[in-house]
Design an enzyme around this catalytic site. Sequence first.
Site: not given
Ligand code: G3P
Length: 214
Positions: A83
């Site tokens: 990533k």
């Molecule tokens: O892994 C990346 C993403 O899905 C993060 O989600 O909920 O932290 O905005 P969030």
Amino acid sequence: MKFFLDTAMVDEIKTANDWGILDGVTTNPSLVYKSARPFKEVVKEIASIVNGPVSAEVTTLTAPEMVKQGLELSKIADNIFVKLPTTTEGVKACKALSAKKIPINATLIFSASQALIMAKAGASFVSPFIGRLDDVSEDGMQLIRDIRQIYDNYDIQTEILTASVRHPMHVVEAAKIGSDIATMPFKVMEQLFHHPLTDIGLDKFMADFKKSKA
Ligand code: G3P
């Protein structure tokens, strides 16, 4: 549509894997921190459980450092996707690592132009963060529509990995648009199964079965 879990909690991954519907896992530094386990150890265990891509994120900011770290991460297991953040340095690292056949998940995507650039640089996945856009009063799902249209216009093979998913309707809407993958917290994956009418209907069938003659 492929279902990924967005977590570094091994128990959640094992449970979803047992359901037979888990296609991959995404992690990020915050999720690994929440697991309270050493980064490489937990990523290695996740990669051994899941029969599909497991994203592990670099924690460096310059292209040469990202390439070095990306190569190290890719050695953890065959199913590791590196990533990379969508920055100028991330674009350079994406180009360099893709040339070495290391699969890349371009993360922190908040615009269609970023998705176009990272696809050009060879990313296998782009991760638009729709929930975080919704959080600041932007339309996260519109970004998925825009990227789908652009990729279809040019037959771009990079897969759209809808990320920052907050509820089941995010998954359903992304599927209607044609997002290739949705990565979601364990709670959202569980919520996809549930409907109160299913529970009520099942209770009634079981009660009637008990009353019927054998
Ligand atoms: O892994 C990346 C993403 O899905 C993060 O989600 O909920 O932290 O905005 P969030």
